[in-house]
Design a protein around this motif. Structure first.
Motif, PDB file in Angstrom:
ATOM      1  N   ALA A 254       0.073  29.593  18.053  1.00 22.41           N
ATOM      2  CA  ALA A 254      -1.179  30.312  17.817  1.00 22.41           C
ATOM      3  C   ALA A 254      -2.354  29.600  18.489  1.00 22.41           C
ATOM      4  O   ALA A 254      -3.163  30.238  19.183  1.00 22.41           O
ATOM      5  CB  ALA A 254      -1.417  30.443  16.316  1.00 22.41           C
ATOM      6  N   GLN A 255      -2.464  28.310  18.285  1.00 17.14           N
ATOM      7  CA  GLN A 255      -3.576  27.555  18.861  1.00 17.14           C
ATOM      8  C   GLN A 255      -3.537  27.576  20.381  1.00 17.14           C
ATOM      9  O   GLN A 255      -4.571  27.752  21.042  1.00 17.14           O
ATOM     10  CB  GLN A 255      -3.553  26.121  18.347  1.00 17.14           C
ATOM     11  N   GLU A 256      -2.355  27.410  20.932  1.00 17.88           N
ATOM     12  CA  GLU A 256      -2.231  27.407  22.397  1.00 17.88           C
ATOM     13  C   GLU A 256      -2.593  28.765  22.987  1.00 17.88           C
ATOM     14  O   GLU A 256      -3.019  28.847  24.139  1.00 17.88           O
ATOM     15  CB  GLU A 256      -0.801  27.021  22.788  1.00 17.88           C
ATOM     16  N   ALA A 257      -2.449  29.818  22.205  1.00 23.46           N
ATOM     17  CA  ALA A 257      -2.743  31.183  22.680  1.00 23.46           C
ATOM     18  C   ALA A 257      -4.161  31.638  22.335  1.00 23.46           C
ATOM     19  O   ALA A 257      -4.518  32.781  22.599  1.00 23.46           O
ATOM     20  CB  ALA A 257      -1.724  32.161  22.107  1.00 23.46           C
ATOM     21  N   GLY A 258      -4.945  30.753  21.718  1.00 25.64           N
ATOM     22  CA  GLY A 258      -6.344  31.084  21.484  1.00 25.64           C
ATOM     23  C   GLY A 258      -6.700  31.531  20.090  1.00 25.64           C
ATOM     24  O   GLY A 258      -7.824  31.994  19.854  1.00 25.64           O
ATOM     25  N   LEU A 259      -5.789  31.395  19.137  1.00 26.06           N
ATOM     26  CA  LEU A 259      -6.102  31.706  17.745  1.00 26.06           C
ATOM     27  C   LEU A 259      -6.522  30.450  17.002  1.00 26.06           C
ATOM     28  O   LEU A 259      -6.107  29.341  17.349  1.00 26.06           O
ATOM     29  CB  LEU A 259      -4.881  32.312  17.050  1.00 26.06           C
ATOM     30  N   GLU A 260      -7.328  30.616  15.984  1.00 26.12           N
ATOM     31  CA  GLU A 260      -7.718  29.508  15.119  1.00 26.12           C
ATOM     32  C   GLU A 260      -6.850  29.514  13.873  1.00 26.12           C
ATOM     33  O   GLU A 260      -6.585  30.573  13.293  1.00 26.12           O
ATOM     34  CB  GLU A 260      -9.193  29.627  14.722  1.00 26.12           C
ATOM     35  N   VAL A 261      -6.378  28.337  13.464  1.00 22.87           N
ATOM     36  CA  VAL A 261      -5.646  28.213  12.210  1.00 22.87           C
ATOM     37  C   VAL A 261      -6.662  28.084  11.087  1.00 22.87           C
ATOM     38  O   VAL A 261      -7.406  27.115  11.010  1.00 22.87           O
ATOM     39  CB  VAL A 261      -4.695  26.997  12.230  1.00 22.87           C
ATOM     40  N   LEU A 262      -6.681  29.077  10.201  1.00 17.65           N
ATOM     41  CA  LEU A 262      -7.630  29.088   9.084  1.00 17.65           C
ATOM     42  C   LEU A 262      -7.104  28.332   7.873  1.00 17.65           C
ATOM     43  O   LEU A 262      -7.884  27.829   7.067  1.00 17.65           O
ATOM     44  CB  LEU A 262      -7.944  30.523   8.664  1.00 17.65           C
ATOM     45  N   GLY A 263      -5.789  28.277   7.720  1.00 17.14           N
ATOM     46  CA  GLY A 263      -5.226  27.589   6.567  1.00 17.14           C
ATOM     47  C   GLY A 263      -3.716  27.710   6.514  1.00 17.14           C
ATOM     48  O   GLY A 263      -3.116  28.573   7.157  1.00 17.14           O
ATOM     49  N   TYR A 264      -3.128  26.800   5.736  1.00 16.31           N
ATOM     50  CA  TYR A 264      -1.679  26.779   5.526  1.00 16.31           C
ATOM     51  C   TYR A 264      -1.443  26.151   4.162  1.00 16.31           C
ATOM     52  O   TYR A 264      -1.933  25.052   3.880  1.00 16.31           O
ATOM     53  CB  TYR A 264      -0.994  25.961   6.621  1.00 16.31           C
ATOM     54  N   THR A 265      -0.740  26.857   3.298  1.00 11.26           N
ATOM     55  CA  THR A 265      -0.480  26.309   1.974  1.00 11.26           C
ATOM     56  C   THR A 265       0.735  27.003   1.369  1.00 11.26           C
ATOM     57  O   THR A 265       1.337  27.884   1.983  1.00 11.26           O
ATOM     58  CB  THR A 265      -1.713  26.466   1.059  1.00 11.26           C
ATOM     59  N   THR A 266       1.089  26.587   0.165  1.00  6.37           N
ATOM     60  CA  THR A 266       2.198  27.232  -0.536  1.00  6.37           C
ATOM     61  C   THR A 266       1.754  28.584  -1.077  1.00  6.37           C
ATOM     62  O   THR A 266       0.560  28.836  -1.305  1.00  6.37           O
ATOM     63  CB  THR A 266       2.681  26.374  -1.715  1.00  6.37           C
ATOM     64  N   GLN A 267       2.717  29.452  -1.321  1.00 11.37           N
ATOM     65  CA  GLN A 267       2.398  30.744  -1.903  1.00 11.37           C
ATOM     66  C   GLN A 267       1.749  30.568  -3.279  1.00 11.37           C
ATOM     67  O   GLN A 267       0.832  31.320  -3.637  1.00 11.37           O
ATOM     68  CB  GLN A 267       3.665  31.600  -2.027  1.00 11.37           C
TER      69      GLN A 267
ATOM     70  N   VAL B 214       2.071  30.259   3.252  1.00 10.06           N
ATOM     71  CA  VAL B 214       1.153  31.236   3.838  1.00 10.06           C
ATOM     72  C   VAL B 214       0.410  30.559   4.986  1.00 10.06           C
ATOM     73  O   VAL B 214      -0.171  29.483   4.809  1.00 10.06           O
ATOM     74  CB  VAL B 214       0.134  31.763   2.811  1.00 10.06           C
ATOM     75  N   LEU B 215       0.449  31.186   6.158  1.00 15.10           N
ATOM     76  CA  LEU B 215      -0.273  30.712   7.339  1.00 15.10           C
ATOM     77  C   LEU B 215      -1.297  31.771   7.708  1.00 15.10           C
ATOM     78  O   LEU B 215      -0.958  32.948   7.841  1.00 15.10           O
ATOM     79  CB  LEU B 215       0.697  30.485   8.497  1.00 15.10           C
ATOM     80  N   ALA B 216      -2.553  31.356   7.850  1.00 19.92           N
ATOM     81  CA  ALA B 216      -3.617  32.290   8.218  1.00 19.92           C
ATOM     82  C   ALA B 216      -4.201  31.908   9.567  1.00 19.92           C
ATOM     83  O   ALA B 216      -4.475  30.732   9.836  1.00 19.92           O
ATOM     84  CB  ALA B 216      -4.722  32.288   7.160  1.00 19.92           C
ATOM     85  N   LEU B 217      -4.386  32.907  10.412  1.00 20.83           N
ATOM     86  CA  LEU B 217      -4.895  32.732  11.772  1.00 20.83           C
ATOM     87  C   LEU B 217      -6.032  33.721  11.987  1.00 20.83           C
ATOM     88  O   LEU B 217      -6.126  34.724  11.284  1.00 20.83           O
ATOM     89  CB  LEU B 217      -3.781  32.990  12.795  1.00 20.83           C
TER      90      LEU B 217
ATOM     91  N   VAL C 150     -11.723  30.188   3.777  1.00 18.07           N
ATOM     92  CA  VAL C 150     -10.898  31.303   3.311  1.00 18.07           C
ATOM     93  C   VAL C 150     -10.519  31.123   1.844  1.00 18.07           C
ATOM     94  O   VAL C 150     -10.097  30.046   1.413  1.00 18.07           O
ATOM     95  CB  VAL C 150      -9.634  31.418   4.196  1.00 18.07           C
ATOM     96  N   LEU C 151     -10.676  32.199   1.080  1.00 19.71           N
ATOM     97  CA  LEU C 151     -10.407  32.209  -0.350  1.00 19.71           C
ATOM     98  C   LEU C 151      -9.048  31.598  -0.698  1.00 19.71           C
ATOM     99  O   LEU C 151      -8.932  30.750  -1.584  1.00 19.71           O
ATOM    100  CB  LEU C 151     -10.479  33.660  -0.855  1.00 19.71           C
ATOM    101  N   GLY C 152      -7.998  32.011   0.002  1.00 17.14           N
ATOM    102  CA  GLY C 152      -6.645  31.604  -0.355  1.00 17.14           C
ATOM    103  C   GLY C 152      -6.330  30.144  -0.137  1.00 17.14           C
ATOM    104  O   GLY C 152      -5.295  29.655  -0.606  1.00 17.14           O
ATOM    105  N   PHE C 153      -7.209  29.422   0.544  1.00 23.37           N
ATOM    106  CA  PHE C 153      -6.960  28.013   0.840  1.00 23.37           C
ATOM    107  C   PHE C 153      -8.029  27.107   0.233  1.00 23.37           C
ATOM    108  O   PHE C 153      -8.181  25.958   0.630  1.00 23.37           O
ATOM    109  CB  PHE C 153      -6.880  27.808   2.354  1.00 23.37           C
ATOM    110  N   ALA C 154      -8.759  27.628  -0.763  1.00 21.51           N
ATOM    111  CA  ALA C 154      -9.841  26.871  -1.385  1.00 21.51           C
ATOM    112  C   ALA C 154      -9.326  25.574  -2.005  1.00 21.51           C
ATOM    113  O   ALA C 154     -10.012  24.542  -1.981  1.00 21.51           O
ATOM    114  CB  ALA C 154     -10.534  27.726  -2.442  1.00 21.51           C
ATOM    115  N   GLN C 155      -8.125  25.610  -2.558  1.00 22.38           N
ATOM    116  CA  GLN C 155      -7.473  24.420  -3.107  1.00 22.38           C
ATOM    117  C   GLN C 155      -6.069  24.326  -2.511  1.00 22.38           C
ATOM    118  O   GLN C 155      -5.383  25.329  -2.375  1.00 22.38           O
ATOM    119  CB  GLN C 155      -7.374  24.506  -4.635  1.00 22.38           C
ATOM    120  N   GLY C 156      -5.657  23.123  -2.158  1.00 18.75           N
ATOM    121  CA  GLY C 156      -4.274  22.903  -1.740  1.00 18.75           C
ATOM    122  C   GLY C 156      -3.958  23.219  -0.299  1.00 18.75           C
ATOM    123  O   GLY C 156      -2.783  23.380   0.050  1.00 18.75           O
ATOM    124  N   ASP C 157      -4.963  23.299   0.570  1.00 17.27           N
ATOM    125  CA  ASP C 157      -4.689  23.559   1.988  1.00 17.27           C
ATOM    126  C   ASP C 157      -3.854  22.419   2.565  1.00 17.27           C
ATOM    127  O   ASP C 157      -4.174  21.240   2.365  1.00 17.27           O
ATOM    128  CB  ASP C 157      -6.017  23.704   2.753  1.00 17.27           C
TER     129      ASP C 157
END
Length: 372
Positions: free
Chosen positions: A297-310, A349-352, A360-367
């Motif tokens: 994603a990063q190499e293709a020009g997307l930003e990683v917004l977050g990554y965490t457990t469901q 969950v990976l957000a781009l 981002v709401l979903g990564f407020a804690q535990g990113d």
């Protein structure tokens, strides 16, 4: 076009013949990624292209596995909180769902999002599943469209729940240890009586990290999943992407103790590790290497917004408050979404995003982005 319903034995025989012809045409051997693609997606015959029941909570329904939206409507209702935020932050009004399955998640999102979604586009290769989705989603028909490929440009919020795990993977097998061990690509050939058998060929392909230890080692690489991410990046003009699936970051994915790989099959709510039998009658999956997806994603020009457990993601999006409104009996299924030994820890969950960035709401804690 809706696939013709076939008896299981005739379906398997027809698909086995089709794959055997592909192996013969390729000189007697095909890589596992090609085999997996044929087993899952051959029109009318592959697992996701035939009329068998796939999604459900109990084997008595004829289903093979359950996904979060079938488990409880709270999954989609909670995810809708995140999608609503993403639509607002990106200034878009369209949701794109890949691999919509039974249509349960689409129904939950459409019901919860209301007028915030002007159009809901389902990208799905399965004609039989599409017919079921159309029936379930009939009351939202004015917002819906189905496509089998992305347009050259699009915008909106992309959702993919258990999509990456169904993308074909290449198998790499090391005979011998880290020092002097030989890597092979594991593919499929024809054995006695036309049965499918494993066959290894020397290869220059390697896992992305060195794997320590003196032991044999089987694993996967995810070229098609990475290509999918790059296609999204190339065509998304503005928007966000949320991918939910089971898997690990790279260091855990290629841990020396994970020596048998992650390919699994699912049939009648039972799991097994042999994709070469009952072809077309069971799902074939592999866990997701989320580090590879994030790097692509990063190499293709997307930003990683977050990554965490469901678990972290859904709790951040308000699942616990929604659970409080349920009767006690209905909470049992909802809690499986976040319990560590159920879906809470294994699913990530990976957000781009492109053209927008926010906390981002979903990564407020535990990113866990720093652990990718």
């Amino acid at each position: 076009m809706r696939a013709v319903t076939k008896r299981p034995d005739s379906l398997t025989t027809a698909l086995q013949t089709h794959i055997a012809q592909a192996i013969a045409a390729a000189g007697g051997w095909i890589g596992f990624d090609r085999f997996m693609a044929l087993a899952l997606y051959t029109p009318g015959l592959g697992y996701y292209a035939n009329d068998s029941t796939k999604f459900g909570t109990m084997p008595e329904s004829g289903s093979d596995f359950v996904t979060a939206p079938e488990l409880t409507p709270l999954f989609g209702q909670t995810l809708a909180e995140q999608v609503a935020e993403a639509l607002a932050q990106t200034g878009t009004h369209e949701v794109w769902e890949f691999g919509a399955g039974s249509g349960a998640l689409a129904l939950q999102l459409l019901d919860a999002l209301g007028d915030r979604v002007h159009r809901y586009t389902i990208v799905d290769l399965s004609g039989s599943l599409r017919a079921r989705q159309q029936a379930l989603l009939a009351r939202h028909a004015h917002k819906l469209q189905w496509v089998d490929a992305l347009p050259a440009q699009f915008e909106g919020v992309v959702v993919g729940n258990e999509v990456l795990d169904a993308m074909p993977v290449q198998l790499l097998a090391r005979q011998g240890g880290q020092e002097g061990g030989a890597w092979h690509e594991r593919g499929v050939a024809l054995g006695d009586g036309g049965a499918f058998v494993w066959a290894d060929r020397p290869t220059s392909l390697r896992p992305p990290v060195e794997i320590e230890g003196p032991h044999d080692y089987l694993t996967e690489i995810h070229a098609q999943g990475e290509a999918f991410i790059r296609t999204l990046a190339d065509r998304l003009v503005r928007g966000a992407i949320f991918l939910l699936d089971y898997g690990f970051g790279e260091s855990e994915y290629y841990h020396p103790q994970r020596a048998m790989g992650t390919v699994m099959c699912h049939q009648a709510h039972q799991a097994d590790d042999n994709p070469l039998v009952s072809v077309g009658l069971k799902d074939i999956t592999a866990h997701v290497n989320f580090t590879a997806m994030a790097l692509a994603a990063q190499e293709a020009g997307l930003e990683v917004l977050g990554y965490t457990t469901q678990a972290h993601f859904l709790i951040n999006c308000g699942l616990l408050q929604k659970m409080e409104q349920l009767p006690q009996a209905a909470r049992a299924n909802a809690v499986k979404l976040i319990m560590e030994h159920e879906m809470g820890e294994l699913f990530k969950v990976l957000a781009l995003a492109k053209g927008a960035s926010w906390n981002v709401l979903g990564f407020a804690q535990g990113d866990r982005s720093h652990r990718l």
